[in-house]
Design a protein around this motif. Sequence first.
Motif, short mmCIF file in Angstrom:
data_model
loop_
_atom_site.label_atom_id
_atom_site.label_comp_id
_atom_site.label_asym_id
_atom_site.label_seq_id
_atom_site.Cartn_x
_atom_site.Cartn_y
_atom_site.Cartn_z
N SER A 11 -120.97 -61.04 7.52
CA SER A 11 -120.76 -60.38 8.95
C SER A 11 -120.10 -61.03 9.73
O SER A 11 -119.86 -62.15 9.96
CB SER A 11 -122.48 -60.63 9.31
OG SER A 11 -123.37 -59.95 8.57
N GLY A 13 -118.78 -61.31 13.68
CA GLY A 13 -119.23 -61.19 15.12
C GLY A 13 -118.49 -61.89 16.15
O GLY A 13 -117.45 -62.72 15.65
N GLU A 56 -123.52 -62.86 4.29
CA GLU A 56 -124.53 -61.77 4.58
C GLU A 56 -125.91 -61.94 3.36
O GLU A 56 -125.52 -62.46 2.14
CB GLU A 56 -124.22 -60.40 4.17
CG GLU A 56 -123.51 -59.69 5.37
CD GLU A 56 -122.89 -58.40 5.02
OE1 GLU A 56 -123.25 -57.81 4.25
OE2 GLU A 56 -122.47 -57.83 6.01
N TYR A 86 -128.88 -68.40 12.08
CA TYR A 86 -128.01 -67.27 12.51
C TYR A 86 -129.17 -65.91 12.74
O TYR A 86 -129.68 -65.63 11.62
CB TYR A 86 -126.89 -66.96 11.46
CG TYR A 86 -126.21 -66.01 12.08
CD1 TYR A 86 -124.99 -65.81 12.91
CD2 TYR A 86 -126.04 -64.23 11.53
CE1 TYR A 86 -124.17 -64.88 13.11
CE2 TYR A 86 -125.54 -63.41 11.71
CZ TYR A 86 -124.58 -63.74 12.82
OH TYR A 86 -123.79 -62.52 12.98
N ARG A 87 -129.13 -65.51 13.73
CA ARG A 87 -129.82 -64.27 14.05
C ARG A 87 -129.00 -62.85 14.20
O ARG A 87 -129.21 -61.95 13.58
CB ARG A 87 -130.75 -64.41 15.16
CG ARG A 87 -132.03 -65.39 14.72
CD ARG A 87 -132.91 -65.29 16.21
NE ARG A 87 -133.82 -66.42 15.74
CZ ARG A 87 -135.04 -66.30 15.98
NH1 ARG A 87 -135.56 -65.27 16.66
NH2 ARG A 87 -135.80 -67.25 15.91
N ASP A 88 -127.85 -63.31 15.14
CA ASP A 88 -126.83 -62.41 15.28
C ASP A 88 -125.63 -63.03 15.97
O ASP A 88 -125.86 -64.28 16.22
CB ASP A 88 -127.25 -61.10 15.99
CG ASP A 88 -127.76 -61.58 17.52
OD1 ASP A 88 -127.23 -62.40 18.06
OD2 ASP A 88 -128.74 -60.98 17.77
N ALA A 89 -124.48 -62.34 16.48
CA ALA A 89 -123.38 -62.96 16.77
C ALA A 89 -123.81 -63.64 17.88
O ALA A 89 -122.62 -64.46 18.48
CB ALA A 89 -122.08 -62.00 16.67
N ARG A 90 -124.54 -63.48 18.70
CA ARG A 90 -124.86 -63.98 20.00
C ARG A 90 -126.05 -64.93 19.94
O ARG A 90 -126.56 -65.66 21.14
CB ARG A 90 -125.19 -62.89 21.03
CG ARG A 90 -124.05 -61.96 21.01
CD ARG A 90 -124.26 -60.68 22.04
NE ARG A 90 -125.09 -60.95 23.49
CZ ARG A 90 -124.18 -61.50 24.36
NH1 ARG A 90 -123.16 -61.43 24.40
NH2 ARG A 90 -125.11 -61.62 25.44
N ASN A 91 -126.81 -65.26 18.70
CA ASN A 91 -127.85 -66.14 18.94
C ASN A 91 -127.64 -67.07 17.61
O ASN A 91 -128.20 -66.45 16.33
CB ASN A 91 -129.12 -65.26 18.94
CG ASN A 91 -129.25 -64.54 20.06
OD1 ASN A 91 -129.79 -65.30 21.08
ND2 ASN A 91 -128.68 -63.45 20.16
N TYR A 92 -127.32 -68.29 17.55
CA TYR A 92 -127.53 -69.08 16.34
C TYR A 92 -126.97 -70.73 17.17
O TYR A 92 -126.95 -70.81 18.18
CB TYR A 92 -126.12 -68.67 15.48
CG TYR A 92 -124.78 -68.61 15.96
CD1 TYR A 92 -124.18 -69.76 16.05
CD2 TYR A 92 -124.32 -67.45 16.58
CE1 TYR A 92 -122.92 -69.41 16.64
CE2 TYR A 92 -122.94 -67.45 17.20
CZ TYR A 92 -122.18 -68.33 17.10
OH TYR A 92 -121.01 -68.34 17.92
N ASN A 111 -128.35 -65.43 23.57
CA ASN A 111 -127.62 -63.96 24.07
C ASN A 111 -126.33 -64.38 24.61
O ASN A 111 -125.88 -63.95 25.58
CB ASN A 111 -128.39 -63.68 25.39
CG ASN A 111 -129.85 -63.55 25.01
OD1 ASN A 111 -130.09 -63.00 23.86
ND2 ASN A 111 -130.94 -63.97 25.86
#
Length: 115
Positions: A11, A13, A56, A86-92, A111
Amino acid sequence: MATGSPPSEFSIGLAGGGPPPRWLVLEDPSSPAGPRVLAETSRDRTNARFPVAVVEGFEARDVRVTASFRPVDGRVDQAAGLVVRYRDARNYYVARANALEDNVRLYHLVNGRRT
């Protein structure tokens, strides 16, 4: 993975600003882990730009992880690190080493805001 192309099964991001990151698999015969390496090659100079490439479908608990990196270029940052939770490209979380700043730090992105 084929050299000269984006990494499959990752993934990609970006948190912060700037254009999308450009991750490529490259040949590096001097790499101690093998001749293929992953590199972010965009050369973007946006400050507060945090590109990530995350495998992934990988989940683990109670593991020890190591990584090697070599800064090759960069005027704003020459950094690399390991991402966890890692949750997504803005939260880790990321343990990041920066050659230009001569430091290693643990950051938490929530965020897209780094602390």
